[in-house]
Write a protein that holds these residues in place. Structure first.
Motif, short mmCIF file in Angstrom:
data_model
loop_
_atom_site.label_atom_id
_atom_site.label_comp_id
_atom_site.label_asym_id
_atom_site.label_seq_id
_atom_site.Cartn_x
_atom_site.Cartn_y
_atom_site.Cartn_z
N ILE A 1 -4.48 2.59 1.17
CA ILE A 1 -4.65 3.29 -0.10
C ILE A 1 -3.58 2.85 -1.10
O ILE A 1 -2.39 2.77 -0.75
CB ILE A 1 -4.49 4.82 0.10
N LYS A 2 -3.99 2.59 -2.30
CA LYS A 2 -3.05 2.38 -3.41
C LYS A 2 -3.26 3.54 -4.37
O LYS A 2 -4.39 3.80 -4.81
CB LYS A 2 -3.35 1.04 -4.10
N THR B 1 -6.39 4.56 -6.66
CA THR B 1 -6.91 3.45 -7.49
C THR B 1 -7.60 2.40 -6.63
O THR B 1 -8.53 1.74 -7.07
CB THR B 1 -5.77 2.78 -8.28
N HIS B 2 -7.08 2.17 -5.43
CA HIS B 2 -7.70 1.22 -4.51
C HIS B 2 -7.76 1.84 -3.13
O HIS B 2 -6.80 2.48 -2.70
CB HIS B 2 -6.88 -0.08 -4.40
N ALA B 3 -8.86 1.62 -2.44
CA ALA B 3 -8.95 2.07 -1.04
C ALA B 3 -9.74 1.01 -0.27
O ALA B 3 -10.81 0.57 -0.72
CB ALA B 3 -9.65 3.43 -0.97
N PHE B 4 -9.17 0.57 0.84
CA PHE B 4 -9.82 -0.47 1.64
C PHE B 4 -9.95 0.01 3.07
O PHE B 4 -8.96 0.48 3.65
CB PHE B 4 -8.99 -1.76 1.61
N PRO B 5 -11.13 -0.11 3.64
CA PRO B 5 -11.28 0.29 5.04
C PRO B 5 -10.78 -0.81 5.96
O PRO B 5 -10.83 -1.99 5.60
CB PRO B 5 -12.80 0.45 5.18
N ILE B 6 -10.29 -0.41 7.09
CA ILE B 6 -9.86 -1.37 8.12
C ILE B 6 -10.53 -0.97 9.42
O ILE B 6 -10.44 0.20 9.83
CB ILE B 6 -8.33 -1.34 8.31
N PHE C 1 0.85 -1.19 0.00
CA PHE C 1 0.00 0.00 0.00
C PHE C 1 0.88 1.24 0.00
O PHE C 1 1.90 1.28 0.68
CB PHE C 1 -0.91 0.00 1.23
N ASP C 2 0.46 2.25 -0.78
CA ASP C 2 1.27 3.46 -0.86
C ASP C 2 1.09 4.33 0.37
O ASP C 2 2.02 4.96 0.85
CB ASP C 2 0.87 4.26 -2.11
N ILE C 3 -0.12 4.36 0.88
CA ILE C 3 -0.45 5.26 1.99
C ILE C 3 -1.40 4.54 2.95
O ILE C 3 -2.27 3.78 2.50
CB ILE C 3 -1.16 6.54 1.47
N PHE D 1 -7.26 -8.19 -3.81
CA PHE D 1 -6.11 -7.31 -4.03
C PHE D 1 -4.84 -8.14 -4.12
O PHE D 1 -4.55 -8.97 -3.26
CB PHE D 1 -6.02 -6.31 -2.87
N ALA D 2 -4.08 -7.92 -5.19
CA ALA D 2 -2.84 -8.68 -5.40
C ALA D 2 -1.71 -7.71 -5.71
O ALA D 2 -1.47 -7.40 -6.87
CB ALA D 2 -3.02 -9.70 -6.52
#
Lengths: 228, 428
Positions: free
Chosen positions: B255-256, B96-101, B53-55, B122-123
């Motif tokens: 975040i990607k 491009t991608h965002a995942f909640p945790i 993940f970038d951020i 997600f890969a």
């Protein structure tokens, strides 16, 4: 015996060397002609081994003239002396002094390793020929520990001569051998020196051995106490 | 007959002493080789996780803590932030991608991580850390997918039911969410990643569990409770996705970005213009690595070099004793015409042989250690230990060992160099 200096293989004149407190070596004059066979005879402690060490350059004289094969070895640097020794001299010791990790052939090869006298491509054939000549053609690959004392001394003689030296110095070469073996080793040494036309200086305290050689130099009194 | 073969024959002539000296060098070199290889692989793996993940965006606090808690599942979260923040991040043009945790509960010490179903697909890079070993991914609330280590240690299988406890550490005092059991629907492959130690579920599960907690607490305090699922056994959690997210919270957003080059700008934007905090995982983890694992590496390397230093001492002692015993041989060689330099060189070459053979044996021991560790760690934690390969660090280490070996040879070589040939021959 000799009239011309250039016909002298070994020449010592007025050579002195301090050996320790109150003891010094002094040789007024000694010479040996090329191809001669001379016994340096005398009792233990008389200075004959010191004389041998001076001749081979392992000891440096404090004064005097010391010429070997025409060269003033007192003027040679240590490294030049090492090279000179390797090229011109062969050693035979009382205790053979073969190097234990190496077999008979390798011990003889070592005789050529530290000088440039014989081209490297000839080392092996020359070493094998010398071992054949001393009758050890079947023991080429035997380690010193597996050889008899007589065989060891034969290897040592082969090593001393393999490099085609001009001078062989033999220090009590039969001192560790039984009379029969001693006689055969002496005969071989003299025969080979004759064949190879090499000058032989043989140190011995045994008058009988000394008298087998054509020339005898009495070393008695070379090492003595300082005059008070 | 070269000086190399002369030196070799003298070593061979005292095989046992030589073998023991080589072994002592090999122990140090083996340790150094294994430590450097393990360090390299550990760093690579840590950074690989950090690169996924970038951020990471979470509530304000310590950025390292945020990264550790959400990417590596290792530390306590920094707090929660509004779901609205996540939604605004997700709609950002650079994302491009965002995942909640969402985290807050655990099972036997393993974190229950609420997230979106998309995370399972997600890969990052060439890795697929969410592939299934069995079962399927969660599709609704209270369905759970177990990391491989969780499944192995807990004994849970597909179809098993378990109950989470409040908090992220195992404790007998932790409050148990008995009214919200989870059903295991899938188990992930062992990946050697932090995922092995996590339990994944739909984020709605976490919200539901904690809304009940909050509701129960509210009920206890002011009896204002109007949505108690526990009292409704037929309550269908399928409605979870239909929940209005307003007022909900997330622990973090993974975040990607469209490009890693945007990381700093994006991070600055978040940190300056919102109440949330952004962190770049790879940067935080590299800082941590240098501070923590860097020190551990230094300690292990120091031990390795200490062993090599002791080995060098044994080279020195072994050669020195050998030279004393070999004064006769050295004198004979000098008589045969060997120069002092050649004698010095032959002894140094012996030290070189011992050192080089020690390095070769040490490399082999290090490789063997890595193979054994690999066998153990792959099955235990999915951590692959690679075979030793020549890195700049390893080449430097081996060069240092050679140097130490040669230095160890100098004293015996000097002893041989300055020997008195006439005296040594006279003493024969």
């Amino acid at each position: 015996m000799l009239n011309r200096k250039d016909a002298v293989m070994v020449l010592l004149e007025e050579v002195t060397r301090r050996l320790g407190p109150g003891v010094h070596f002094s040789c007024e004059k000694f010479y040996a002609a090329p191809g001669s066979r001379t016994a340096l005879w005398g009792p233990s402690g008389c200075g004959k081994s010191t004389m041998l060490n001076l001749i081979t350059g392992l000891l440096r004289p404090d004064s005097g003239t010391l010429r070997i094969d025409g060269a003033d070895i007192t003027a040679l640097s240590e490294s030049r002396m090492d090279a000179f020794r390797g090229e011109r001299m062969g050693f035979v010791f009382q205790t053979f002094n073969l190097l234990p990790p190496f077999n008979a052939l390798q011990n003889v090869l070592l005789g050529m390793r530290f000088s440039d006298t014989i081209p490297e491509q000839e080392w092996k054939s020359r070493a094998v020929a010398m071992l054949n000549r001393v009758g050890l053609e079947r023991r080429l690959h035997s380690k010193p520990g597996t050889l008899s004392v007589g065989e060891r001394q034969r290897v040592a003689i082969a090593r001393a001569l393999v490099n085609k030296p001009r001078l062989i110095v033999a220090d009590e070469p039969t001192g560790s051998l039984d009379p029969k073996t001693a006689a055969s080793v002496m005969a071989l040494l003299l025969e080979l020196c004759e064949e190879e036309k090499v000058t032989l200086l043989l140190v011995t305290h045994d008058r009988g051995i000394a008298e087998q050689l054509p020339d005898l130099f009495d070393c008695t009194g070379l090492a003595r106490e300082d005059a008070s | 007959m070269s000086l190399w073969s002369i030196a070799w024959r003298y070593l061979w002539n005292r095989k046992l002493t030589t073998a023991l000296t080589i072994l002592s060098v090999a122990l140090g070199v083996g340790m150094i080789s294994a430590v450097l290889t393990l360090r390299e692989e550990t760093q690579r793996r840590f950074e690989e996780e950090g690169q996924a993940f970038d951020i990471v965006v979470g509530s304000k606090g310590n950025p390292l803590q945020l990264v550790l808690s959400t990417v590596y599942f290792m530390d306590a979260p920094t707090g929660n932030m509004d779901y609205a923040v996540f939604e605004s991040l997700k709609s950002h043009e650079d994302v491009t991608h965002a995942f909640p945790i969402a985290m807050g509960d655990s099972y036997k010490g393993y974190r229950i991580v609420g997230t979106s179903r998309e995370l399972m697909d997600f890969a990052p890079g060439a890795r697929s850390p969410y592939t299934l070993a069995e079962g399927r991914y969660f599709e609704k609330a209270q369905e759970a997918v177990l990391g491989a280590q969780v499944a192995r240690d807990s004994g849970l299988k597909v179809g098993s039911v378990f109950v989470g406890t409040h908090g992220l550490v195992q404790s007998s005092f932790a409050e148990s969410h008995d009214d919200h059991p989870y059903t295991v629907v899938g188990i992930l492959n062992l990946s050697g990643s932090p995922n092995d130690r996590a339990i994944f579920c739909d984020i709605q599960s976490v919200w539901d569990v904690h809304s009940h907690c909050d509701a129960d607490h509210d009920h206890d305090s002011d009896s204002d409770h109007d949505h108690d699922h526990a009292e409704d056994p037929d309550h269908d959690h399928d409605h979870a996705h239909d929940h209005d997210h307003e007022g909900q919270e997330v622990t973090a957003a993974l975040i990607k970005l469209a490009s890693p080059a945007l990381r700093f700008e994006f991070k600055d934007q978040i940190n300056k213009h919102s109440n949330a905090m952004a962190a770049i995982p790879i940067m935080e983890i590299q800082k941590l690595y240098e501070q923590l694992l860097g020190t551990a590496k230094l300690v292990l390397l120091a031990i390795g070099y200490l062993v090599v230093a002791i080995s060098s001492l044994s080279i020195l002692i072994g050669l020195y004793m050998a030279i004393l015993q070999r004064r006769r041989d050295l004198a004979i060689m000098r008589a045969l015409g060997a120069t002092r330099g050649e004698i010095f060189g032959a002894v140094i070459i012996e030290a070189f042989w011992v050192t080089v053979l020690g390095i070769a044996a040490g490399w082999f021991m290090g490789a063997l250690t890595c193979v054994v560790l690999n066998h153990f760690l792959v099955t235990r934690i999915g951590f692959h230990v690679p075979a030793i390969h020549m890195t700049a660090d390893l080449v430097s280490a081996y060069s240092a060992v050679v140097l130490m070996g040669l230095i160890a040879g100098i004293l015996p070589a000097w002893q041989a160099y300055r020997s008195d040939v006439a005296r040594d021959l006279a003493e024969l």
